[in-house]
Design an enzyme around this catalytic site. Structure first.
Site, short mmCIF file in Angstrom:
data_model
loop_
_atom_site.label_atom_id
_atom_site.label_comp_id
_atom_site.label_asym_id
_atom_site.label_seq_id
_atom_site.Cartn_x
_atom_site.Cartn_y
_atom_site.Cartn_z
N HIS A 141 2.66 3.25 2.10
CA HIS A 141 4.04 3.34 2.59
C HIS A 141 4.98 2.57 1.66
CE1 HIS A 141 7.44 2.83 5.50
NE2 HIS A 141 7.12 4.08 5.76
N CYS A 142 4.51 1.43 1.16
CA CYS A 142 5.34 0.60 0.28
C CYS A 142 5.72 1.31 -1.01
CB CYS A 142 4.60 -0.68 -0.08
SG CYS A 142 4.20 -1.76 1.30
N ILE A 143 4.87 2.21 -1.50
CA ILE A 143 5.13 2.81 -2.81
C ILE A 143 5.70 4.22 -2.70
CG2 ILE A 143 3.30 1.45 -3.87
CD1 ILE A 143 1.67 4.11 -4.11
N SER A 182 0.84 -1.20 0.00
CA SER A 182 0.00 0.00 0.00
C SER A 182 0.87 1.24 0.00
CB SER A 182 -0.97 -0.02 1.18
OG SER A 182 -1.90 1.04 1.05
#
Length: 341
Positions: free
Chosen positions: A333-335, A331
């Site tokens: 934070h990951c991107i 989601s």
């Protein structure tokens, strides 16, 4: 290409609530990585960028003419578009970690082995160098494998991480002592708080940014089970217990706030998915939280608003980024990757 920063200096990584110069993210560009459907993840990325742009400079990577054209059509003038090559959009793991030394800002760069050899994509190994070049930041390289989502910093020498990722034989084959020595060298870490494992079916082998986050000095958040059918109930309780018993690098006992979790969530393939409200991004003036239309969504947002009284907490749908099968899995934070001022 900027020269590598090889001086022996003390490194500090600012906490994620520090003021930001920019937030970096990327536009989904390879349909093969998204089950042939770019519309769903692009919708989520556009909503994230629009929310962040209220009070933040957003630099959006676009890979190729079609990606740039579609991103401009969706976002207009809300962000800066940067042409770059990348395998997929997980910049938390493939981008640089911006840190500081007495000489100024540096971009920390680590080896990648495609999340333990699972997702080998072209240009994931080089996109971090491109971000450092565009941001005009000197690079400091380390030869061990590390994804940014595997660690969380308090800005004062404490790191949260999981054994499931950092001690996994599919990364560096480290012992705990070797891992702690590497984190001390790369980040100036003085205390490592170890969580055993992350959420079920997490493509990353249990990244910390999906389960527990620092939100201030000596303060952390993690999730509470959404009900008896929550597939991560035991794991979430164990995470909370570990954090409640921990102290940080300054010797403070951690204050732990438990946020309602997403609970049992199945993706379009019917698989139990690692949906999490912990995968939020802290930016100037606001916190963007992934939501999934579940019963715990509003209580989770209210709880996080209490944790961040000086920020506007915004829920943005993230089902498209969560994906299904081998596509997605993360989601907001990951991107993203934050560039501090």
């Amino acid at each position: 290409m900027l020269p590598d920063a090889t001086e022996t200096t003390t490194i500090t990584v600012p906490p994620e609530w520090a003021l930001l110069k920019a937030v970096w993210t990327a536009w989904p560009a390879d349909a093969d990585e998204w089950n042939g459907d770019l519309e769903a993840p692009r919708r989520d990325v556009a909503a994230l960028v629009t929310a962040l742009a209220e009070a933040n400079k957003v630099r959006l990577l676009v890979n190729g003419p079609e990606a740039e054209a579609s991103a401009r059509a969706a976002l207009g003038g809300t962000c800066e578009f940067v042409q770059a090559r990348y395998g997929d959009i997980w910049l938390r793991d493939t981008g640089p970690i911006f840190a500081r030394t007495h000489l100024g800002q540096v971009a920390l760069r680590f080896a990648t082995n495609s999340w333990g050899g699972k997702y080998d994509l072209p240009d994931d190994a080089t996109v971090g160098d491109d971000i450092a070049r565009v941001s005009e930041t000197d690079i400091r390289r380390f030869d061990f494998v590390l994804e940014g989502g595997a660690i969380d910093h308090d800005g004062e020498g404490t790191i949260l991480t999981t054994r499931q990722t950092l001690l996994n034989p599919n990364r560096n084959g480290w012992t705990r002592e070797q891992a702690e020595a590497a984190l001390a060298e790369a980040f100036g870490a003085r205390k490592i708080i170890w969580i055993d494992e992350g959420l079920k079916n997490d493509h990353t082998d249990g990244h910390i940014d999906n389960i527990a986050r620092f939100v201030g000095p000596g303060r952390v958040v993690c999730q509470a089970a959404a009900g008896d059918d929550d597939p991560n109930k035991e794991t979430l309780d164990a995470i909370a217990a570990t954090l409640a018993a921990a102290t940080d690098a300054s010797g403070r006992k951690l204050q732990v706030a438990r946020i309602p979790g997403v609970g049992l969530y199945r993706n379009a393939h019917g698989e139990v998915s690692p949906a999490s409200h912990m995968n939020f991004i802290i930016a100037n003036g606001l916190v963007v939280v992934p939501v999934y239309g579940t019963a715990t969504q509003e209580p989770a947002l209210a709880a996080l608003q209490a944790v961040f009284p000086d920020h506007k907490v915004v829920g943005v749908p993230s089902q498209g980024l969560l994906g299904a099968g081998t596509a997605g899995g993360g989601s907001f934070h990951c991107i993203t990757q934050q560039e501090p001022r």
